[in-house]
Enzyme design. Structure first.
Site, mmCIF file in Angstrom:
data_model
loop_
_atom_site.group_PDB
_atom_site.id
_atom_site.type_symbol
_atom_site.label_atom_id
_atom_site.label_comp_id
_atom_site.label_asym_id
_atom_site.label_seq_id
_atom_site.Cartn_x
_atom_site.Cartn_y
_atom_site.Cartn_z
ATOM 1 C CB SER A 130 -3.144 -1.905 -1.244
ATOM 2 O OG SER A 130 -3.244 -1.529 -2.590
ATOM 3 C CG ASP A 284 2.564 3.691 -2.443
ATOM 4 O OD1 ASP A 284 2.392 3.511 -3.661
ATOM 5 O OD2 ASP A 284 1.874 3.152 -1.573
ATOM 6 C CG HIS A 313 1.566 -0.165 -3.200
ATOM 7 N ND1 HIS A 313 0.818 0.679 -2.403
ATOM 8 C CD2 HIS A 313 0.776 -1.255 -3.437
ATOM 9 C CE1 HIS A 313 -0.366 0.138 -2.175
ATOM 10 N NE2 HIS A 313 -0.409 -1.038 -2.784
#
Length: 338
Positions: A130, A284, A313
């Site tokens: 991320s 995601d 995610h």
């Protein structure tokens, strides 16, 4: 060996937003032993809302990152509540127009830490999930000859417009709370936290995750119980001013926004020399497979390898999901073997 976190002080540290901090603190944790030739270093930057203790679950002998082979350093991102953040720095005033931390700030501070404290000039791998992946890309662009490998898990080198809408919705949710004065929170933003957490939850996992009600498998009694005890409880651990600061860092992420590349995004991606593993999750919603694949096509030595998962995610931080963890582990170990 368990060690206490380290604290690296940067005197008169200039931020990309033009502010100068008399003292910036970079809190970091190390795992494993540094080889005599310093060839076994992995940098593992933190992600949104996370501190090093939240993400070091994958550092173990049979884990994604093996501390018996590698010397792993987790530097805490500016704004995360450990390193310099609005909650612990009088000079970090969100109320001042234009104050923000950037990934350029994070990476330049990390480079000084590595060089001055450990005499490390080259990284075997920068591993990030991320916002950690965003920092990994910045390493590859800013220090291409010193970054051997990148594992970018569920992240892009530049924040897309669609992603910006999500981030702006989080920011609006927090600051719409009645405790926000326009410059700071006077009290805990109860309604803001509640709305923030539900927006986050709606994006962080896929539609299939919710359709299959995976949260029941982890001890939650209902969807509301999951939203309250997992999402809302986790973000309530963080100072809301820090949450805003990290949103701003995410919002301004762009590997070409620096004096070297001057906004030329494609030239910046083309400058990455590292063997790069581009690994989104197939579901995601933040960093879509299409966006990640488009970037991989512009990176000279990139391998695109999507995680086949309904966890969205969260597939990139699979401490509750052994299948996704095994998939990532295999890919990362193969990357490190080459």
């Amino acid at each position: 060996m368990n060690r206490s976190p380290g604290c690296f002080i940067l005197e008169n540290f200039s931020l990309q937003c033009q502010a100068v901090l008399p003292q910036a603190k970079l809190i970091y944790q190390t795992y494993g032993e540094l080889a005599s030739d310093r060839s076994n270093v992995i940098l593992y930057p933190t992600s949104y809302g996370a501190q090093h203790t939240d993400i070091d679950w994958l550092i173990r002998p049979d884990g994604i990152l093996d501390p018996t082979r590698w010397f792993i350093i987790i530097p805490n991102m500016f704004g995360n509540g450990l390193s310099t953040s609005p909650s612990n720095c009088q000079d970090c005033k969100l109320s001042e127009q234009g104050f923000w931390f950037s990934h350029l700030d994070n990476v330049l501070a990390q480079e000084q830490l590595l060089r001055q404290v450990f005499q490390i000039e080259r990284l075997a791998l920068v591993y990030g999930w991320s916002m950690g992946a965003q920092q990994a890309y910045h390493w590859g662009v800013l220090f291409p000859d010193r970054t051997e490998r990148i594992a970018a898990i569920c992240g892009t080198a530049r924040t897309t417009d669609h992603n910006r809408i999500f981030l702006e919705s989080l920011r609006t949710a927090l600051t719409a709370d009645s405790t926000w004065t326009g410059t700071h929170f006077e009290e805990i933003p109860e309604r803001g936290f509640r709305t923030f957490a539900r927006i986050y939850a709606s994006w962080a996992a896929s539609q299939a995750f919710y359709r299959e009600k995976i949260y029941y498998q982890h001890g939650y009694k209902s969807l509301e119980d999951y939203l309250l005890r997992f999402w809302e409880a986790n973000y309530r651990k963080r100072d809301p001013h820090n949450l805003l600061a990290m949103i701003d860092t995410w919002l301004c992420c762009d590997i070409s926004n620096n004096p070297t590349y001057q906004g030329d995004y494609q030239r910046a991606l083309a400058a990455i020399q590292a063997k790069t593993l581009v690994m989104p999750a197939t579901t995601d919603l933040y960093f879509t497979p299409e966006d990640c694949a488009a970037e991989a096509a512009l990176i000279p030595h990139a391998q695109y390898r999507a995680i086949p998962s309904i966890w969205g995610h969260r597939a990139g931080n699979p401490y509750q999901n052994p299948d996704d963890a095994a998939f990532i582990r295999k890919a990362v170990w193969e990357l490190l073997a080459n």
